[in-house]
Motif scaffolding. Structure first.
Motif, PDB file in Angstrom:
ATOM      1  N   ILE A  50     -12.300  -9.593  10.190  1.00 14.25           N
ATOM      2  CA  ILE A  50     -11.812  -8.354  10.804  1.00 14.25           C
ATOM      3  C   ILE A  50     -10.888  -8.671  11.974  1.00 14.25           C
ATOM      4  O   ILE A  50      -9.845  -8.023  12.139  1.00 14.25           O
ATOM      5  CB  ILE A  50     -12.989  -7.463  11.217  1.00 14.25           C
ATOM      6  N   ALA A  51     -11.227  -9.660  12.775  1.00 12.98           N
ATOM      7  CA  ALA A  51     -10.353 -10.051  13.896  1.00 12.98           C
ATOM      8  C   ALA A  51      -8.984 -10.490  13.381  1.00 12.98           C
ATOM      9  O   ALA A  51      -7.947 -10.156  13.976  1.00 12.98           O
ATOM     10  CB  ALA A  51     -11.017 -11.157  14.715  1.00 12.98           C
ATOM     11  N   TYR A  52      -8.963 -11.222  12.269  1.00  8.88           N
ATOM     12  CA  TYR A  52      -7.695 -11.660  11.667  1.00  8.88           C
ATOM     13  C   TYR A  52      -6.866 -10.448  11.227  1.00  8.88           C
ATOM     14  O   TYR A  52      -5.660 -10.377  11.488  1.00  8.88           O
ATOM     15  CB  TYR A  52      -7.994 -12.592  10.490  1.00  8.88           C
ATOM     16  N   ILE A  53      -7.505  -9.487  10.577  1.00  9.56           N
ATOM     17  CA  ILE A  53      -6.794  -8.279  10.134  1.00  9.56           C
ATOM     18  C   ILE A  53      -6.276  -7.501  11.336  1.00  9.56           C
ATOM     19  O   ILE A  53      -5.123  -7.047  11.346  1.00  9.56           O
ATOM     20  CB  ILE A  53      -7.721  -7.415   9.251  1.00  9.56           C
ATOM     21  N   ARG A  54      -7.095  -7.365  12.366  1.00  6.42           N
ATOM     22  CA  ARG A  54      -6.675  -6.620  13.557  1.00  6.42           C
ATOM     23  C   ARG A  54      -5.530  -7.345  14.292  1.00  6.42           C
ATOM     24  O   ARG A  54      -4.658  -6.702  14.866  1.00  6.42           O
ATOM     25  CB  ARG A  54      -7.870  -6.352  14.463  1.00  6.42           C
ATOM     26  N   GLN A  55      -5.521  -8.657  14.224  1.00  3.49           N
ATOM     27  CA  GLN A  55      -4.410  -9.428  14.802  1.00  3.49           C
ATOM     28  C   GLN A  55      -3.119  -9.117  14.041  1.00  3.49           C
ATOM     29  O   GLN A  55      -2.051  -9.009  14.642  1.00  3.49           O
ATOM     30  CB  GLN A  55      -4.728 -10.915  14.743  1.00  3.49           C
ATOM     31  N   GLN A  56      -3.214  -8.943  12.722  1.00  6.26           N
ATOM     32  CA  GLN A  56      -2.038  -8.563  11.938  1.00  6.26           C
ATOM     33  C   GLN A  56      -1.515  -7.194  12.354  1.00  6.26           C
ATOM     34  O   GLN A  56      -0.307  -6.979  12.410  1.00  6.26           O
ATOM     35  CB  GLN A  56      -2.369  -8.578  10.447  1.00  6.26           C
TER      36      GLN A  56
END
Length: 177
Positions: A50-56
């Motif tokens: 989720i952190a990776y997606i939110r970084q995107q």
């Protein structure tokens, strides 16, 4: 990032509270049958996804949405547009990809097609992207059918992760006028 609504689904920003849903999704070997990588084992790993997606979202203004059933409000997976700019697929990077992944109990009900259709419309009508790409392993017939029904056309096959994949493309016809 905008939310999208379809007759049966809400596509919304992925939230930290979606970690149990991501863990259920990415710990199921059948869900990840055609996807390279390791199964998730912990909520911390799901939180990292989720952190990776939110970084995107922050870096690119777009990323995968959480897919929620409107009637039950339950998280059933993810779908959406992603700017692939941090790795290469089929020798390419810096392209927009459409993808989807649903919990197994929600397969075969048209939810992936419904969410993907809304995502594609958003990519072309709102973001005004010139084209969208997708990849699917050759054996993943269900995913290939969804992409082809959306009007993406198979351009080539390529080998990656010891498997044969299809490379799909669809141009934004509204920009060609």
């Amino acid at each position: 990032m905008d939310n999208l609504e379809t007759p049966r689904l809400l596509l919304r920003e992925m939230l930290p509270t979606d970690a149990p849903g991501i863990l259920a999704l990415d710990s199921d070997p059948e869900v990840l049958r055609y996807v390279p990588g390791q199964l998730l084992k912990t909520l911390e790993e799901a939180a990292g996804v989720i952190a990776y997606i939110r970084q995107q979202y922050a870096q690119n203004g777009i990323g995968r949405w959480a897919v929620v059933r409107r009637d039950t409000q339950e998280f059933i997976g993810w779908c959406g547009i992603k700017l692939v700019n941090d790795y290469h697929t089929n020798g390419r990077t810096n392209y927009y990809d459409i993808g989807y992944r649903l919990l197994r109990q929600h397969w075969g009900q048209g939810f992936a097609s419904e969410a993907a259709r809304a995502s594609l419309a958003y990519a072309f009508d709102t973001l005004k992207l010139p084209e969208i790409h997708a990849t699917a392993r050759r054996e993943n017939l269900a995913s290939c059918r969804i992409l082809e029904r959306l009007g993406l056309r198979k351009e080539t096959e390529f080998r990656q992760d010891d498997a044969l994949w299809h490379w799909y493309t669809k141009a934004n016809e509204a920009l060609r006028l």
